[in-house]
Design a protein around this motif. Structure first.
Motif, mmCIF file in Angstrom:
data_model
loop_
_atom_site.group_PDB
_atom_site.id
_atom_site.type_symbol
_atom_site.label_atom_id
_atom_site.label_comp_id
_atom_site.label_asym_id
_atom_site.label_seq_id
_atom_site.Cartn_x
_atom_site.Cartn_y
_atom_site.Cartn_z
ATOM 1 N N LEU A 146 -1.662 1.782 -10.839
ATOM 2 C CA LEU A 146 -1.431 2.056 -9.420
ATOM 3 C C LEU A 146 -2.741 2.353 -8.712
ATOM 4 C CD1 LEU A 146 1.714 4.350 -9.804
ATOM 5 C CD2 LEU A 146 1.708 2.084 -8.726
ATOM 6 N N VAL A 147 -3.559 3.161 -9.344
ATOM 7 C CA VAL A 147 -4.872 3.504 -8.786
ATOM 8 C C VAL A 147 -5.726 2.246 -8.642
ATOM 9 C CG1 VAL A 147 -7.049 4.634 -9.369
ATOM 10 C CG2 VAL A 147 -4.910 5.903 -9.528
ATOM 11 N N GLY A 148 -5.716 1.418 -9.682
ATOM 12 C CA GLY A 148 -6.481 0.179 -9.631
ATOM 13 C C GLY A 148 -5.999 -0.756 -8.530
ATOM 14 N N ALA A 149 -4.686 -0.803 -8.353
ATOM 15 C CA ALA A 149 -4.116 -1.657 -7.313
ATOM 16 C C ALA A 149 -4.554 -1.193 -5.927
ATOM 17 C CB ALA A 149 -2.593 -1.660 -7.413
ATOM 18 N N LEU A 150 -4.567 0.105 -5.712
ATOM 19 C CA LEU A 150 -5.000 0.633 -4.407
ATOM 20 C C LEU A 150 -6.462 0.303 -4.148
ATOM 21 C CD1 LEU A 150 -3.161 4.086 -4.357
ATOM 22 C CD2 LEU A 150 -2.665 2.080 -2.925
ATOM 23 N N GLY A 151 -7.264 0.316 -5.191
ATOM 24 C CA GLY A 151 -8.653 -0.087 -5.020
ATOM 25 C C GLY A 151 -8.770 -1.548 -4.622
ATOM 26 N N ASN A 152 -7.993 -2.395 -5.269
ATOM 27 C CA ASN A 152 -8.018 -3.822 -4.937
ATOM 28 C C ASN A 152 -7.512 -4.082 -3.523
ATOM 29 O OD1 ASN A 152 -9.009 -4.498 -7.448
ATOM 30 N ND2 ASN A 152 -7.008 -4.927 -8.322
ATOM 31 N N LEU A 153 -6.524 -3.306 -3.105
ATOM 32 C CA LEU A 153 -5.979 -3.484 -1.761
ATOM 33 C C LEU A 153 -6.939 -2.986 -0.684
ATOM 34 C CD1 LEU A 153 -2.314 -2.516 -2.607
ATOM 35 C CD2 LEU A 153 -3.051 -4.725 -1.713
ATOM 36 N N GLY A 154 -7.768 -1.985 -1.031
ATOM 37 C CA GLY A 154 -8.857 -1.570 -0.155
ATOM 38 C C GLY A 154 -8.456 -0.959 1.166
ATOM 39 N N ASP A 155 -7.307 -0.334 1.230
ATOM 40 C CA ASP A 155 -6.827 0.248 2.485
ATOM 41 C C ASP A 155 -7.221 1.718 2.570
ATOM 42 O OD1 ASP A 155 -4.970 1.464 4.475
ATOM 43 O OD2 ASP A 155 -4.123 -0.555 4.515
ATOM 44 N N ILE A 156 -7.802 2.115 3.691
ATOM 45 C CA ILE A 156 -8.289 3.490 3.816
ATOM 46 C C ILE A 156 -7.162 4.519 3.789
ATOM 47 C CG2 ILE A 156 -10.371 2.787 5.048
ATOM 48 C CD1 ILE A 156 -9.044 3.736 7.640
ATOM 49 N N LEU B 81 -12.009 4.277 -5.369
ATOM 50 C CA LEU B 81 -12.562 4.852 -4.142
ATOM 51 C C LEU B 81 -13.820 4.113 -3.716
ATOM 52 C CD1 LEU B 81 -12.018 8.646 -4.892
ATOM 53 C CD2 LEU B 81 -11.058 7.396 -2.947
ATOM 54 N N GLY B 82 -14.596 3.667 -4.678
ATOM 55 C CA GLY B 82 -15.790 2.898 -4.361
ATOM 56 C C GLY B 82 -15.469 1.575 -3.694
ATOM 57 N N LYS B 83 -14.330 0.991 -4.025
ATOM 58 C CA LYS B 83 -13.932 -0.276 -3.405
ATOM 59 C C LYS B 83 -13.463 -0.063 -1.967
ATOM 60 C CE LYS B 83 -12.565 -2.487 -7.743
ATOM 61 N NZ LYS B 83 -11.439 -3.069 -8.527
ATOM 62 N N ILE B 84 -12.959 1.133 -1.682
ATOM 63 C CA ILE B 84 -12.498 1.431 -0.320
ATOM 64 C C ILE B 84 -13.685 1.834 0.554
ATOM 65 C CG2 ILE B 84 -11.028 2.941 1.079
ATOM 66 C CD1 ILE B 84 -9.129 3.050 -1.342
ATOM 67 N N GLY B 85 -14.460 2.810 0.093
ATOM 68 C CA GLY B 85 -15.757 3.082 0.691
ATOM 69 C C GLY B 85 -15.783 3.753 2.047
ATOM 70 N N ASP B 86 -14.685 4.383 2.475
ATOM 71 C CA ASP B 86 -14.713 5.075 3.762
ATOM 72 C C ASP B 86 -15.301 6.475 3.587
ATOM 73 O OD1 ASP B 86 -12.607 6.195 2.351
ATOM 74 O OD2 ASP B 86 -11.375 6.494 4.131
ATOM 75 N N ASP B 87 -15.338 7.259 4.655
ATOM 76 C CA ASP B 87 -15.959 8.583 4.594
ATOM 77 C C ASP B 87 -15.250 9.509 3.604
ATOM 78 O OD1 ASP B 87 -17.851 7.854 6.430
ATOM 79 O OD2 ASP B 87 -16.832 8.766 8.152
ATOM 80 N N VAL B 88 -13.929 9.447 3.575
ATOM 81 C CA VAL B 88 -13.176 10.283 2.634
ATOM 82 C C VAL B 88 -13.537 9.911 1.207
ATOM 83 C CG1 VAL B 88 -10.859 10.844 1.777
ATOM 84 C CG2 VAL B 88 -11.265 10.632 4.239
ATOM 85 N N ALA B 89 -13.632 8.620 0.942
ATOM 86 C CA ALA B 89 -13.986 8.154 -0.392
ATOM 87 C C ALA B 89 -15.388 8.609 -0.777
ATOM 88 C CB ALA B 89 -13.886 6.637 -0.450
ATOM 89 N N ILE B 90 -16.332 8.491 0.150
ATOM 90 C CA ILE B 90 -17.712 8.865 -0.155
ATOM 91 C C ILE B 90 -17.823 10.354 -0.479
ATOM 92 C CG2 ILE B 90 -20.020 9.120 0.844
ATOM 93 C CD1 ILE B 90 -19.511 6.484 2.346
ATOM 94 N N LYS B 91 -17.169 11.193 0.303
ATOM 95 C CA LYS B 91 -17.205 12.638 0.047
ATOM 96 C C LYS B 91 -16.632 12.960 -1.332
ATOM 97 C CE LYS B 91 -16.992 14.041 4.906
ATOM 98 N NZ LYS B 91 -16.159 14.654 5.980
ATOM 99 N N SER B 92 -15.559 12.286 -1.702
ATOM 100 C CA SER B 92 -14.947 12.522 -3.008
ATOM 101 C C SER B 92 -15.859 12.038 -4.123
ATOM 102 C CB SER B 92 -13.595 11.801 -3.091
ATOM 103 O OG SER B 92 -12.704 12.306 -2.129
ATOM 104 N N LEU B 93 -16.516 10.931 -3.909
ATOM 105 C CA LEU B 93 -17.442 10.404 -4.915
ATOM 106 C C LEU B 93 -18.633 11.328 -5.103
ATOM 107 C CD1 LEU B 93 -17.311 6.638 -3.900
ATOM 108 C CD2 LEU B 93 -16.450 7.630 -6.038
ATOM 109 N N VAL C 21 0.821 -1.222 0.000
ATOM 110 C CA VAL C 21 0.000 0.000 0.000
ATOM 111 C C VAL C 21 0.850 1.266 0.000
ATOM 112 C CG1 VAL C 21 -1.684 1.359 1.307
ATOM 113 C CG2 VAL C 21 -1.996 -1.111 1.076
ATOM 114 N N ILE C 22 1.725 1.422 0.966
ATOM 115 C CA ILE C 22 2.527 2.642 1.071
ATOM 116 C C ILE C 22 3.451 2.818 -0.137
ATOM 117 C CG2 ILE C 22 4.245 3.874 2.437
ATOM 118 C CD1 ILE C 22 1.412 3.842 3.615
ATOM 119 N N PRO C 23 4.167 1.773 -0.576
ATOM 120 C CA PRO C 23 4.990 1.942 -1.776
ATOM 121 C C PRO C 23 4.190 2.357 -3.007
ATOM 122 C CG PRO C 23 5.660 -0.031 -0.607
ATOM 123 C CD PRO C 23 4.409 0.455 0.058
ATOM 124 N N ILE C 24 2.980 1.832 -3.148
ATOM 125 C CA ILE C 24 2.152 2.211 -4.303
ATOM 126 C C ILE C 24 1.709 3.663 -4.179
ATOM 127 C CG2 ILE C 24 -0.040 1.806 -5.480
ATOM 128 C CD1 ILE C 24 0.301 -1.161 -4.891
#
Length: 238
Positions: A128-138, A163-175, A110-113
């Motif tokens: 990279l963006v797709g990988a972060l979605g798959n990893l699902g880390d807030i 962002l939809g795969k992560i789904g936390d509050d930050v993601a929702i506001k951005s969506l 996660v951090i290296p990506i």
């Protein structure tokens, strides 16, 4: 020397030992590259160490092939070396490294990506963006949200999906902000993402976007209606 027909025979028979031997001994870079792809195609877990050994080969197409196959095999043993390849001089290799890390799903990446998001290649950045979605880390949500200010609409469209795969509050506001993006593809993807997350308090924003659309985008309006219906149904049944 192995021919292409020999390689296809080994693929069909899943002759992992023969393929690994060819990978180690062939003097033909194209043959070795083909073998690396085949080992991934047949998910040869026994070949992980040998594929890892290919990652410092001078012939970059072999590094690219080995990287993709390690991602397809999915053995987390490959994660540390794949992380190093996020800095490879060839974007094709960096792109596959991101893809592979996302496929393996190990949170060590996660951090290296996130650090690699500064990559100048659009192809790499999308992976990279797709990988972060798959990893699902807030931890990634803030960094993904910042990408939504970039010019390329395809990159933004990929980002809202992640962002939809992560789904936390930050993601929702951005969506929710992305419901007003100038690109209909970004708006549609953001809508699908919100529908997947399923938060009931997003319904007024989706309904507002639907009311404001006024026939401007058929695909967007269909996505909005489906998301609203899905969220209402889910919350009603819950």
């Amino acid at each position: 020397m192995n021919s292409w027909n020999d390689l296809e025979k080994m693929r069909k028979e899943k002759d992992i030992e023969g393929l690994i031997s060819t990978l180690k001994t062939s003097k033909d870079n194209k043959i070795r590259e083909k073998v690396a792809y085949i080992l991934g195609d047949i998910h040869a877990d026994d070949s992980v160490d040998d594929l890892i050994n290919c990652l410092d080969d001078e012939y970059w197409p072999l590094r690219k092939a080995a990287t993709l196959s390690l991602g397809r095999i999915g053995n987390p043993e490959a994660v540390p070396v794949l992380i190093k390849l996020l800095n490879d001089e060839y974007w094709h290799v960096r792109e596959n490294a991101a893809l592979a890390l996302g496929a393996i799903g190990d949170k060590r990446a996660v951090i290296p990506i996130i650090k690699a998001l500064k990559d100048g290649s659009l192809n790499v950045k999308c992976e990279l963006v797709g990988a972060l979605g798959n990893l699902g880390d807030i931890k990634a949500s803030k960094h993904l949200s910042e990408i939504l200010g970039e010019d390329d609409f395809l990159l933004r469209a990929c980002t809202v999906t992640s962002l939809g795969k992560i789904g936390d509050d930050v993601a929702i506001k951005s969506l929710l902000r992305s419901l007003q993006d100038e690109s209909y593809l970004v708006r549609v993807n953001a809508t699908h993402a919100l529908g997947t997350i399923g938060e009931e308090n997003t319904i007024p924003y989706l309904e507002e976007a639907l009311n404001n659309s006024q026939g401007e985008s058929y695909e967007f309006e269909i996505a909005l209606k489906k998301a609203i219906a899905s969220i209402k149904s889910r919350n009603k049944s819950g």
